[in-house]
Design a protein around this motif. Structure first.
Motif, short mmCIF file in Angstrom:
data_model
loop_
_atom_site.label_atom_id
_atom_site.label_comp_id
_atom_site.label_asym_id
_atom_site.label_seq_id
_atom_site.Cartn_x
_atom_site.Cartn_y
_atom_site.Cartn_z
N THR A 29 -0.90 7.27 0.10
CA THR A 29 -1.34 5.89 0.24
C THR A 29 -0.11 5.03 0.44
N VAL A 30 -0.07 4.35 1.58
CA VAL A 30 1.06 3.50 1.93
C VAL A 30 0.53 2.10 2.20
N GLN A 31 1.02 1.14 1.43
CA GLN A 31 0.61 -0.24 1.57
C GLN A 31 -0.91 -0.38 1.49
N GLY A 32 -1.52 0.40 0.56
CA GLY A 32 -2.95 0.32 0.32
C GLY A 32 -3.81 1.10 1.30
N GLU A 33 -3.22 1.77 2.26
CA GLU A 33 -3.97 2.53 3.25
C GLU A 33 -3.58 4.00 3.17
N GLU A 34 -4.60 4.86 3.05
CA GLU A 34 -4.31 6.29 2.99
C GLU A 34 -4.06 6.81 4.40
N ILE A 35 -2.93 7.53 4.54
CA ILE A 35 -2.59 8.09 5.84
C ILE A 35 -2.30 9.57 5.70
N LYS A 62 7.73 3.57 9.86
CA LYS A 62 8.98 3.68 9.10
C LYS A 62 9.17 2.47 8.19
N ARG A 63 8.87 1.28 8.69
CA ARG A 63 8.99 0.07 7.85
C ARG A 63 8.06 0.17 6.65
N ASN A 64 6.82 0.58 6.88
CA ASN A 64 5.85 0.71 5.79
C ASN A 64 6.28 1.76 4.77
N LEU A 65 6.81 2.88 5.26
CA LEU A 65 7.27 3.93 4.35
C LEU A 65 8.44 3.44 3.51
#
Length: 154
Positions: A29-35, A62-65
């Motif tokens: 889950t990255v920034q509230g979104e599961e990827i 990459k920014r979100n990670l």
């Protein structure tokens, strides 16, 4: 969690070889979104270069990670956060997995070939000028000196 445990976890996160042998998480889950992180990284890495239509998507990922990594690390650092040792371990494993994914994405071919070529050219010029200064015996001269101040001008 005690302070020394917190410090141990943070040391593991910052250890230089932490990602060696680490797996990219299958899902995260990255920034509230599961990827599906592993699938995304492998899909992008299969290509020799990033297609122009995918560049922004990869840069955004990459920014979100990086943002997610920072938030998870700050959660460990927060001495007032009520987290258990087990939860801290899970955070460390997730951070290391994120680092592994970021490393894989950073190793892709240059996203901007022109910018990469310019950087390479600038580095080549710098090396050449450094070589010339050393070869001519001017390696201790400051870069701001003009030729005339070194006795080379009129």
């Amino acid at each position: 969690m005690r302070e020394f445990e917190r410090k141990q976890l943070l040391e593991r996160v910052e250890r230089e070889g932490a990602t060696v042998g680490a797996d990219i998480p299958d899902r995260i889950t990255v920034q509230g979104e599961e990827i599906a992180l592993q699938e995304f990284v492998f899909e992008i890495k299969r290509r020799e270069t990033i297609p122009s239509g995918e560049r922004e998507r990869v840069e955004q990922a990459k920014r979100n990670l990086r943002r997610e990594r920072l938030q998870r690390k700050q959660r460990i650092e927060d001495e007032f956060a009520d987290i258990s040792r087990e939860e801290g371990e899970e955070l460390v494993e997730a951070i290391i997995g994120i680092d592994r994914a970021l490393n894989a994405l950073e190793q892709l071919g240059p996203v901007d070939i022109e910018r990469e070529a310019e950087a390479q050219e600038a580095a080549d010029r710098k090396r050449w000028m450094s070589f010339l200064r050393k070869a001519l015996g001017h390696e201790s001269d400051a870069a701001g000196h003009s030729a005339s101040s070194r006795g080379l001008g009129k």
